[in-house]
Structures are given as C-alpha cells and as structure tokens.
Design a protein around this motif. Sequence first.
Motif, PDB file in Angstrom:
ATOM      1  N   ALA A  36      53.614  83.601  84.163  1.00  0.00           N
ATOM      2  CA  ALA A  36      54.155  84.942  83.906  1.00  0.00           C
ATOM      3  C   ALA A  36      53.048  85.875  83.431  1.00  0.00           C
ATOM      4  N   MET A  37      52.174  85.378  82.547  1.00  0.00           N
ATOM      5  CA  MET A  37      51.088  86.199  82.049  1.00  0.00           C
ATOM      6  C   MET A  37      50.123  86.563  83.164  1.00  0.00           C
ATOM      7  N   GLN A  38      49.891  85.642  84.084  1.00  0.00           N
ATOM      8  CA  GLN A  38      49.008  85.926  85.212  1.00  0.00           C
ATOM      9  C   GLN A  38      49.606  86.993  86.133  1.00  0.00           C
ATOM     10  N   ARG A  39      50.923  86.952  86.328  1.00  0.00           N
ATOM     11  CA  ARG A  39      51.576  87.984  87.148  1.00  0.00           C
ATOM     12  C   ARG A  39      51.470  89.347  86.481  1.00  0.00           C
ATOM     13  N   VAL A  40      51.683  89.372  85.179  1.00  0.00           N
ATOM     14  CA  VAL A  40      51.573  90.636  84.450  1.00  0.00           C
ATOM     15  C   VAL A  40      50.148  91.173  84.518  1.00  0.00           C
ATOM     16  N   ALA A  41      49.154  90.298  84.398  1.00  0.00           N
ATOM     17  CA  ALA A  41      47.751  90.729  84.466  1.00  0.00           C
ATOM     18  C   ALA A  41      47.444  91.365  85.814  1.00  0.00           C
ATOM     19  N   LYS A  42      47.937  90.769  86.867  1.00  0.00           N
ATOM     20  CA  LYS A  42      47.698  91.321  88.204  1.00  0.00           C
ATOM     21  C   LYS A  42      48.360  92.686  88.352  1.00  0.00           C
ATOM     22  N   THR A  43      49.564  92.817  87.814  1.00  0.00           N
ATOM     23  CA  THR A  43      50.267  94.099  87.890  1.00  0.00           C
ATOM     24  C   THR A  43      49.558  95.163  87.064  1.00  0.00           C
ATOM     25  N   VAL A  44      49.103  94.789  85.871  1.00  0.00           N
ATOM     26  CA  VAL A  44      48.404  95.741  85.008  1.00  0.00           C
ATOM     27  C   VAL A  44      47.123  96.230  85.662  1.00  0.00           C
ATOM     28  N   ASP A  45      46.368  95.315  86.301  1.00  0.00           N
ATOM     29  CA  ASP A  45      45.126  95.717  86.963  1.00  0.00           C
ATOM     30  C   ASP A  45      45.398  96.680  88.113  1.00  0.00           C
ATOM     31  N   PHE A  81      54.733  91.904  75.194  1.00  0.00           N
ATOM     32  CA  PHE A  81      54.827  90.752  76.092  1.00  0.00           C
ATOM     33  C   PHE A  81      53.751  89.713  75.762  1.00  0.00           C
ATOM     34  N   VAL A  82      52.526  90.172  75.503  1.00  0.00           N
ATOM     35  CA  VAL A  82      51.439  89.242  75.177  1.00  0.00           C
ATOM     36  C   VAL A  82      51.746  88.482  73.887  1.00  0.00           C
ATOM     37  N   GLU A  83      52.258  89.192  72.895  1.00  0.00           N
ATOM     38  CA  GLU A  83      52.624  88.529  71.641  1.00  0.00           C
ATOM     39  C   GLU A  83      53.715  87.496  71.851  1.00  0.00           C
ATOM     40  N   LYS A  84      54.686  87.836  72.714  1.00  0.00           N
ATOM     41  CA  LYS A  84      55.756  86.877  73.008  1.00  0.00           C
ATOM     42  C   LYS A  84      55.193  85.633  73.675  1.00  0.00           C
ATOM     43  N   GLU A  85      54.256  85.825  74.618  1.00  0.00           N
ATOM     44  CA  GLU A  85      53.645  84.692  75.300  1.00  0.00           C
ATOM     45  C   GLU A  85      52.831  83.833  74.330  1.00  0.00           C
ATOM     46  N   LYS A  86      52.144  84.481  73.394  1.00  0.00           N
ATOM     47  CA  LYS A  86      51.383  83.705  72.406  1.00  0.00           C
ATOM     48  C   LYS A  86      52.307  82.887  71.520  1.00  0.00           C
ATOM     49  N   SER A  87      53.420  83.491  71.126  1.00  0.00           N
ATOM     50  CA  SER A  87      54.380  82.766  70.284  1.00  0.00           C
ATOM     51  C   SER A  87      54.956  81.574  71.024  1.00  0.00           C
ATOM     52  N   MET A  88      55.269  81.768  72.298  1.00  0.00           N
ATOM     53  CA  MET A  88      55.810  80.657  73.091  1.00  0.00           C
ATOM     54  C   MET A  88      54.766  79.573  73.275  1.00  0.00           C
ATOM     55  N   ALA A  89      53.508  79.984  73.444  1.00  0.00           N
ATOM     56  CA  ALA A  89      52.443  78.995  73.614  1.00  0.00           C
ATOM     57  C   ALA A  89      52.240  78.175  72.345  1.00  0.00           C
ATOM     58  N   VAL A  90      52.311  78.831  71.190  1.00  0.00           N
ATOM     59  CA  VAL A  90      52.184  78.121  69.917  1.00  0.00           C
ATOM     60  C   VAL A  90      53.348  77.166  69.721  1.00  0.00           C
ATOM     61  N   GLY A 142      48.915  76.670  73.430  1.00  0.00           N
ATOM     62  CA  GLY A 142      47.820  77.577  73.111  1.00  0.00           C
ATOM     63  C   GLY A 142      47.541  78.538  74.248  1.00  0.00           C
ATOM     64  N   LEU A 143      47.131  79.734  73.901  1.00  0.00           N
ATOM     65  CA  LEU A 143      46.804  80.732  74.909  1.00  0.00           C
ATOM     66  C   LEU A 143      45.313  81.010  74.820  1.00  0.00           C
ATOM     67  N   GLY A 144      44.537  80.019  75.116  1.00  0.00           N
ATOM     68  CA  GLY A 144      43.102  80.146  74.984  1.00  0.00           C
ATOM     69  C   GLY A 144      42.458  80.581  76.275  1.00  0.00           C
ATOM     70  N   GLU A 145      41.162  80.273  76.384  1.00  0.00           N
ATOM     71  CA  GLU A 145      40.412  80.701  77.553  1.00  0.00           C
ATOM     72  C   GLU A 145      40.722  79.860  78.780  1.00  0.00           C
ATOM     73  N   THR A 146      41.295  78.714  78.610  1.00  0.00           N
ATOM     74  CA  THR A 146      41.511  77.825  79.751  1.00  0.00           C
ATOM     75  C   THR A 146      42.970  77.671  80.117  1.00  0.00           C
ATOM     76  N   SER A 147      43.888  78.210  79.328  1.00  0.00           N
ATOM     77  CA  SER A 147      45.313  78.040  79.641  1.00  0.00           C
ATOM     78  C   SER A 147      46.017  79.374  79.552  1.00  0.00           C
TER      79      SER A 147
END
Length: 579
Positions: free
Chosen positions: A361-370, A338-347, A352-357
């Motif tokens: 969907a990635m934020q929802r996944v992060a909350k679920t993973v935690d 999923f992370v790789e897919k999000e990076k590809s979509m961001a590119v 970009g999937l940097g420190e500020t963006s």
Amino acid sequence: MAAASVKSNSSRLSIAMERTGQWVFSQEIPTDVVVVVGEANFSLHKFMLVAKSNYIRKLVMESKEPDLTKINLSDIPGGPAIFEKAAKFCYSVNFEITVQNVAALRCAAEYLQMTDKYSDGNLTGRTEDFLTQVALSGLSGAIVVLKSCEDLLPMAQDLQIVQRCVDVISSKAYNEANFPSRSPPNWWTEELSILDVDSFGKVITAMKQRGAKALTLASALITYTERSLRDLVRDQSGNGTKSSDPASDSGLRIQQRELLESIVSLLPSEKACLPINFLCCLLRSAIFLKASGKSELEKRISVILEHVTVDDLLVLSFTYDGERLFDLESVRRIISGFVEKEKSMAVFSAAGLGETSCSAAMQRVAKTVDAYLGEIATFGELSISKFNGIANIVPKAARKVDDDLYRAVDIYLKAHPNLDEIEREKVCSVMDPLKLSYEARLHASQNKRLPVQIVLHALYYDQLKLRSGADNPGMQDAVTTKTQLETDVSLVRENEALRSELMKMKLYISDLQKSNVHATSSSMPAAKVGTSSKKPTFFSSVSKKLGKLNPFRHGSKDTSNIEDVVDITKPRRRRFSIS
C-alpha cells in the motif's frame, strides 16, 4: 423579481376571495365578521365559524366589544391558503386534502381547536384519518409530508407529525435498501434529497438506529450532497464556481458552509464506506468555504489513501477555476497521516518500516505521490520547500526506483529556469541518483538542467555497473553509447581545465612581453620594426607544445552544444495540468 412575486400573490388572493365569495354569499345572509390573515381579508359569518372552531368561539365570547366585527388570525399555520380551506370546511364546502397540505391543515385544525369535542367529524379527525390511511402509508407520501412540515415548526413537531414521518420513512427506506422493490435500487435516495438537512439528518439517524448498513447510509449521503451542493461537489471541472473572493462570503456561501458542516457531521463512523473521490470533493468544498470539519475529512481520506488517484489529489490542490494552487497543507497532512498509520501497523506486526521493508500500500501511495508532484511541478507558485516537503513525507524505502520522482524533479527544474546551482541541488536532494533505472540515468547524463554533482553520481554508478557486467550485459549498443557519454563528459571537463590554464599562461606571457618591450624601447630607440629574420618567442613555443597536448585537434568532442534531444514525454493532459 420581488414585484412580480407580490403581484402573483395578490392575484392568487383575489381569485381565492372570489371563490370564497361565491360560497359565502350563497348563504343569503349578510356577513358579520372579517377575518384577517396576513394581507388577505375574508368576509364570513360568525355563527358558521363558531360551530366548528372553539378558538373563534372563545374570541367572540371573550371580546370586550359588544359586536366583534374583525378577527386577526395572521399567525395561523399555513397562512391564507390553509385558512381558506378551514373556512370552507366550516361552511361544508368540499375541498381536496392532499399529501402536500395535510400537515398544514392538521396544524391549522389544532390552532383553531376544530376537534370532535366541539363538532362530530371535525377537521382534526379528518386530517388524522388522511395522514394515517393515505399520506403515511408509503415512502414517497411520508417524505412529502415531512417536507411540508419544515414550514410548520414547532407545531408539527409538537403534534408528532414530524416523528411519525421520520419513523415511516426510516422503516420503509431500510426495507427498500435491503429488499429493493423497483429499479434503480437506490431510487429512494433521490426521494430523500428534497428534504432540508435537519429533516434528512433525522431520517439518517433513525436508519442508523434501525441497523442500516454504512454503505446504505453512504449512498443516501452522496446523493443528497451532490444534489444540495451541486456546483461545489458534482462539478469537478471548475465550471460551477469561479471565484473564492471573500466578498462573496455571505448569503449563499454561509448557507453552503452550514449545509456542508451538517453533512460532515452525518457521515458514518466507518471511515472506509465512502468513495475517496467523493471525500476529496467534499474536502475541497470545505477548504473553499472555510468550513469546519476539514480535519475529519482529512483523517477519512488518509485511512484509504492507497486507493487515491492522481486526479483525486489534484481535486484537493486547485481552486475551482483550475488556475491556482491551494495551500497544499491538507495534502501534506493526509499523506503524513497515512505514513503514520503504516508505521503503527508495521510496529504492531513487528515488521518495521525501515530501509528494506515497506508495505505494498505504501509503495502504491509513493507512486501516486510522485506522479502528483509531476503534475503540480509546472506551477511557478510552487516553492521548493513545498515540493520537497511533500516528496520527503514518503519513506525512501517505498520507492524501489526513483524514475517517477526524477521526472517530477526534471519538470520542476524546467518550469523554474531561474534557479541557481544551490537551489537546483536542493530540488534534486529528494531523489537518489543511484536508484534510477538505466534509461533514466541515460537521460540524466544528457540533462543540462541537472547539477553536475547529480550527473557525476549517475555516471559513476553506471561505470561500476558496467565493470561488473550487471547492468544490461547483452546490450552492446547501450554499453557503447554509455562509454561514449562518459568519454564526452570527461573530455569536456579536461578541455575546460586546459582552457583555464591556457588563459592564465596568456596573461602571464602578456605581462612579460609588456615588460620586455618597455625595456627594449628605452635602450634601443632606433630599432627597426620590420625584419626578415624572426626568432621564435617563448609564447609561440609554449603554444605549440600545448597544441600537441590538445585532445581535440583531430575533431572536437565538446558537448556543450549538444541538443537536449532526450526528454521525458509528459503524460496526458489532466484537467488541472498546464502544458
């Protein structure tokens, strides 16, 4: 069980022979041939059989025996029960043709060559008429006929009975899915679930070719899977299957593995058409059965991981008894995908999937993973590397606040009390103390399980925030409490340093006293021990001076005995969590 089955079959054969005897002997002519079909023997008349069956006629004519008295037809489709009906037809005795036996009768008629070429209105024509006009006129009838063909292969395939059934079923199921004729709308999926996986696959393939929607095919696959692998897929509580013992990897397990692999091969190409909880149950079954197709299931789940729940991930993580963790490699690969897919979509979107963006969907996944990490952290078998490995897959930018991750870390430390300082620091390295909320930092400052470095980071950050007035400027009580905590922690460390220096001083003075006493005793052996005038020693004067510097002389601020009264309440107990 086997003996009872044999006894039941013998009883049915006896009843069949009794009925057969009634219509055979009504001819008032002695029988002249015995037809053997498996374990059953039929005493019949050759002239009655020859009149309808070209196959038997050729056997009689081509026999080297002058008078053929025994014919073996053990390989006739349908066995003794179907031959009995074919014999009845030769004797013009009425019997019932049904959707259950019509395919077998059609194959038997072909085997016996009972066609209209040798006798008008023969069994072949009768069964063909019933197939066309009755059995294949409706969806349910066609499904029953196709089910009966499973024991008649390859003859049923050669006679096109299977293909005709598949065409009728796929057509009517396609129409029923688009224009339901009765309730519930997906009733036809239950009907299909009686088929074996090969016949079911033929129907699904035919529906795809007719343009059936992916959701329609998914509905049929889910119903079929839940019925065929009920203990593995539908029962998510772990009550259906208790052990993954390799010794049980035979018989039923092999059959279930092959069935699961066939089902995975039938999944629609549209990866988002199947519910994620169903895919997770399917993947857990594949892990348990050691079936192929795990990679395909992991890819499908990773595509729609933003819709995953903690319960779904727990389904993937635990054995069926709910007591042990799986390898967790599947969970890691899914999150990584999923992370790789999000990076590809961001590119692709030049974001970009940097420190500020980071995407929502990635934020929802992060909350679920935690939250998921908090659930599995209680298990002693979970190593630090596996815990950190899953936590570090999620980009740091996806976590605006690290409170959920801090909760997971705290639970892990509590469940693993024997970790040393370095190991605890390694566990805590996955989170950023500066990204904790005020409440979490307040808890962390009193948390004795955390390494001192983490506590100092939180306190230092709070000090900066308090100086700037940016963190809860209107909450005077909170500021007062925080200031007191800072003072307490600072005094604890000063007190420890003071005690260390005092201990060193005591040792030094003790050595001096020993040397002084030894010198005095050697030069003044007659000195009196008890004297009324005692001069202050160097040790007592130093102790008095140090006592004046002791910040705790008016009341100790030592927090080493402070109870850990602040605790993060664990969430509701899940089926796979251990309190």
